[in-house]
Write a protein that holds these residues in place. Structure first.
Motif, PDB file in Angstrom:
ATOM      1  N   UNK A 189       0.874  -1.171   0.000  1.00 10.12           N
ATOM      2  CA  UNK A 189       0.000   0.000   0.000  1.00 10.12           C
ATOM      3  C   UNK A 189       0.904   1.212   0.000  1.00 10.12           C
ATOM      4  N   UNK A 190       0.835   2.001  -1.029  1.00  8.18           N
ATOM      5  CA  UNK A 190       1.713   3.180  -1.060  1.00  8.18           C
ATOM      6  C   UNK A 190       0.984   4.385  -0.480  1.00  8.18           C
ATOM      7  N   UNK A 191      -0.321   4.209  -0.404  1.00 11.05           N
ATOM      8  CA  UNK A 191      -1.168   5.253   0.129  1.00 11.05           C
ATOM      9  C   UNK A 191      -0.993   5.327   1.636  1.00 11.05           C
ATOM     10  N   UNK A 192      -0.669   6.478   2.160  1.00 14.10           N
ATOM     11  CA  UNK A 192      -0.534   6.611   3.607  1.00 14.10           C
ATOM     12  C   UNK A 192      -0.758   8.046   4.022  1.00 14.10           C
ATOM     13  N   UNK A 193      -1.744   8.230   4.873  1.00 12.50           N
ATOM     14  CA  UNK A 193      -1.970   9.615   5.301  1.00 12.50           C
ATOM     15  C   UNK A 193      -1.593   9.801   6.761  1.00 12.50           C
ATOM     16  N   UNK A 194      -0.764   8.937   7.256  1.00 12.87           N
ATOM     17  CA  UNK A 194      -0.370   9.086   8.658  1.00 12.87           C
ATOM     18  C   UNK A 194       0.325  10.419   8.874  1.00 12.87           C
ATOM     19  N   UNK A 215       1.933   0.603   9.891  1.00 10.69           N
ATOM     20  CA  UNK A 215       0.522   0.394   9.585  1.00 10.69           C
ATOM     21  C   UNK A 215       0.453  -0.844   8.722  1.00 10.69           C
ATOM     22  N   UNK A 255       6.236   5.055  12.455  1.00 12.26           N
ATOM     23  CA  UNK A 255       4.949   4.380  12.641  1.00 12.26           C
ATOM     24  C   UNK A 255       4.912   3.166  11.749  1.00 12.26           C
ATOM     25  N   UNK A 285      -0.392  13.057   7.650  1.00 13.32           N
ATOM     26  CA  UNK A 285      -1.444  14.060   7.857  1.00 13.32           C
ATOM     27  C   UNK A 285      -1.982  13.988   9.284  1.00 13.32           C
ATOM     28  N   UNK A 286      -1.898  12.807   9.849  1.00 10.60           N
ATOM     29  CA  UNK A 286      -2.397  12.652  11.202  1.00 10.60           C
ATOM     30  C   UNK A 286      -1.383  13.168  12.227  1.00 10.60           C
TER      31      UNK A 286
END
Ligand SMILES: [Mn+2]
Ligand SMILES: [Mn+2]
Ligand SMILES: [Zn+2]
Ligand SMILES: [Zn+2]
Lengths: 146, 146
Positions: B102-107, B127, B125, B109-110
């Motif tokens: 998964x290349x998508x990561x919005x951590x 995930x 982190x 942003x968190x």
DNA sequence: ACAAAAATGCAAATCGTTTGCAAGTCTCAT
DNA sequence: ATGAGACTTGCAAACGATTTGCATTTTTGT
């Protein structure tokens, strides 16, 4: 899951309500952070249930959805009670090992993107974070407590 | 980190460039998914380096930032090459065990929210996700391949 | 090529976790 | 309350992944 639900929960899965399970559940719900099997065992009232029993019961409680396993890259796994069906993530201090909860989670928001990118349905996830806690941060007035 | 950087990377940390390390690096960069120490050992060219050497080198490669450890709740850890400094997450099929990136990561942003909520700085982190891959999904025409 | 530093093979040791089995406890219907 | 059957426990042994001690070999820097 309120504390009293444990009995029904277990019955529903034809598991018995035993002293060891009751105690483990109490220990987990009273703890502010996830505990290792050894930590749980140490906190048992005498006569202590066997460590193997702790392991078996942690699995049983996971099976019925009362307990979750947490991996913080230590030599062992940790376990925590799942309260009110809520799921939380954790952040561990890379300096002192302090562990806090993170209730903030936008993974659900990512679900769409992930499902689009991978074609998988997203059933579960875990997110664990590492950082430096307030008392371990350098260049601060150190005003805040541990 | 391009494949050739491995030499400099190691030298910078006064680690030697050995056949075992070169091979492990090749095996990891050629794999589409993270591999276990045993899988890596099996893929070594004869004469095979010892399994203990594989473990020692996986740690060495982690130390210099070339390799990352992945926990997919299996009995063992997996390892993958860190390419171009990119970090990825994974999703594993709960039915067949297939592992995708998964290349998508919005951590990131968190990060702000997490730092505000916990007071920790966010340094790292992980995930990892679990779901059901396209070929294992029920109620589908099963048109898509594995 | 040499001496020092680092890595390796091998076997034994660790350590968290699991398991077999006999004995003990819990559940549920009577 | 009671008994049979189901489930759980204690204990010790087994397990599997990972680590380690040490003598030997390879790599590094000069
Ligand atoms: Mn979440
Ligand atoms: Mn990420
Ligand atoms: Zn700290
Ligand atoms: Zn699948």
């Amino acid at each position: 899951m309120a504390a009293m639900d444990i009995a029904n929960h277990l019955r529903r899965h034809k598991k018995s309500l035993t002293r060891a399970r009751t105690e483990i559940w109490r220990i987990l719900t009273q703890s502010e952070k996830p505990l290792s099997p050894n930590e749980i065992h140490r906190r048992l009232n005498t006569p202590k249930a066997n460590l193997a029993t702790v392991y078996r019961n942690l699995r049983a409680l996971q099976d019925v959805g009362l307990v979750r396993e947490i991996d913080l890259r230590e030599a062992f796994k940790r376990y925590e009670a799942i309260l009110a069906g809520r799921h939380v993530h954790h952040i561990m201090c890379q300096v002192c090992g302090r562990i806090d909860k993170i209730r903030h989670c936008m993974i659900q928001d990512m679900a769409n993107a992930i499902q689009k990118e991978s074609g998988f349905t997203l059933e579960d996830h875990y997110l664990e974070c590492f950082g430096i806690c307030p008392s371990c941060q350098p260049h601060k007035t150190e005003a805040q407590g541990a």
